[in-house]
Scaffold this active site. Structure first.
Site, mmCIF file in Angstrom:
data_model
loop_
_atom_site.group_PDB
_atom_site.id
_atom_site.type_symbol
_atom_site.label_atom_id
_atom_site.label_comp_id
_atom_site.label_asym_id
_atom_site.label_seq_id
_atom_site.Cartn_x
_atom_site.Cartn_y
_atom_site.Cartn_z
ATOM 1 N N SER A 177 14.628 -4.998 29.169
ATOM 2 C CA SER A 177 15.956 -4.951 29.274
ATOM 3 C C SER A 177 16.617 -5.819 28.127
ATOM 4 O O SER A 177 16.247 -5.738 26.894
ATOM 5 C CB SER A 177 16.680 -5.176 30.638
ATOM 6 O OG SER A 177 17.952 -4.904 30.695
ATOM 7 N N ASP A 272 17.855 6.313 32.109
ATOM 8 C CA ASP A 272 18.255 4.923 31.836
ATOM 9 C C ASP A 272 19.423 4.406 30.850
ATOM 10 O O ASP A 272 18.940 4.946 29.697
ATOM 11 C CB ASP A 272 16.952 3.920 31.704
ATOM 12 C CG ASP A 272 17.089 2.508 31.830
ATOM 13 O OD1 ASP A 272 18.243 2.194 31.812
ATOM 14 O OD2 ASP A 272 16.092 1.966 31.783
ATOM 15 N N HIS A 299 17.048 1.995 36.034
ATOM 16 C CA HIS A 299 16.852 0.811 35.196
ATOM 17 C C HIS A 299 16.250 -0.258 36.000
ATOM 18 O O HIS A 299 15.251 -0.933 35.559
ATOM 19 C CB HIS A 299 18.111 0.248 34.537
ATOM 20 C CG HIS A 299 17.880 -0.834 33.759
ATOM 21 N ND1 HIS A 299 17.475 -0.726 32.548
ATOM 22 C CD2 HIS A 299 18.227 -2.184 33.971
ATOM 23 C CE1 HIS A 299 17.314 -1.838 31.935
ATOM 24 N NE2 HIS A 299 17.546 -2.943 32.635
#
Length: 331
Positions: A177, A272, A299
């Site tokens: 991320s 995502d 996610h």
């Protein structure tokens, strides 16, 4: 004619002879200078003809890599950067406890169990890992720009210090991320000769692993397993630039991953919003969605096979096996 006048006339040829000698000497010197110039011009190498073989490049001034390094150096630095809300600036890089549910902890802890520190220094970069939602006026946490900058700076400092003290240590870089954005940016800098490793040490980077990279571009690296087309949120929102204070969407990476492209692996689950962003219609609304996407079920579940799997492995299992293989090759 008097004797005095005859005497004066008899001296004139000698004076004329002296002038002639000076002229001859001057001409001789000029001729010598001309000969020297011609010799220099004739001996000067001609420039290469268009399309001909290039001239040899100057020898590199980079110092040669030593044959040994200090005994306290590990064979590999496995550098890990957690995602948003999964780290803290004061966390212990070798025993991170800021978030026991951190996705990358499932990778780093396994690597620590598999390898002694002399083989792999598993280092989790401690940084604030925040993202202020600009659509929420009550959100007072640190901005994305501030958090990302701190994470990148600390990761680069670790790499630079390791390079200086341990010139033979190799690198495996991983992130999730926001951490994937940071690791990807550092890999892009290294692969394009912008640091933090010297350009001649690019070969020391064994691999780069990214899960849910916000600057992802499909096909610009090794896309692992079921990988959707499209781009990450920062690329999708790159056109808004710094329209929202504290949340700069930086677009695509300049030069991609450069020389590290073939050694970079990216995992992105379909749906995502961080790594597969929708088309932007409203910048402010989209950035708000980007902030909330960190808690999106897709996610948040890369440690399960619900939204992404390859041959029965979760994303974290795949990355653990991939990193382990790279490290094992160095022993």
């Amino acid at each position: 004619m008097s004797k005095r006048k005859a005497s004066r006339k008899s001296g004139s040829p000698f004076r004329r002879l002296g002038k002639a000698a000076l002229i001859v000497a001057a001409l001789a010197i000029a001729a010598l200078i001309l000969i020297v110039i011609l010799v220099v011009v004739l001996l000067k190498p001609a420039p290469p003809e268009p399309g001909g073989p290039p001239t040899a490049p100057p020898k590199s001034s980079a110092p040669e890599r030593p044959d040994t390094q200090p005994a306290d150096c590990s064979d590999v630095l496995a550098l890990v950067v957690p995602g948003t809300w999964e780290s803290s600036a004061r966390d212990d890089p070798h025993d991170p406890t800021a978030n026991k549910r951190s996705l990358m902890l499932k990778v780093s802890s396994q690597l620590q169990e598999k390898f002694p520190e002399s083989t792999a220094d598993v280092y989790t970069v401690p940084y604030m890992a925040k993202f202020r939602n600009p659509a929420d006026i009550g959100d007072r946490q640190a901005t994305y720009n501030t958090s990302r900058a701190q994470g990148k700076r600390r990761a680069e400092e670790k790499i630079s210090k390791t390079s200086e003290h341990c010139p033979l240590t190799k690198y495996v870089l991983m992130g999730f991320s926001q951490g994937a954005v940071i690791v990807g940016d550092i890999a892009s800098d290294i692969g394009n000769g912008r640091g933090p490793l010297p350009e001649q040490d690019q070969d020391l980077v064994l691999g780069v692993g990214l899960i849910a990279d916000g600057r992802r571009q499909s096909g610009q690296q090794n896309d692992v397993g079921p990988s959707p087309k499209g781009v990450g949120a920062e690329v999708s929102l790159g056109g808004v630039g710094s329209l929202i204070p504290g949340t700069t969407m930086t677009g695509a990476r300049s030069g991609g991953f450069g020389s590290l492209q073939e050694r970079t692996y990216s995992i992105c689950a379909k749906g995502d919003l961080i790594c597969e962003a929708p088309t932007v219609t409203s910048p402010l609304k989209a950035i708000g969605q980007f902030a909330n996407a960190a808690t999106n079920p897709v996610h948040a579940m890369y440690a399960t096979t619900r939204y992404w799997e390859l041959d029965g492995d979760t994303a974290t299992q795949w990355m653990t096996a991939w990193a382990s293989g790279l490290i094992r090759e160095q022993t």
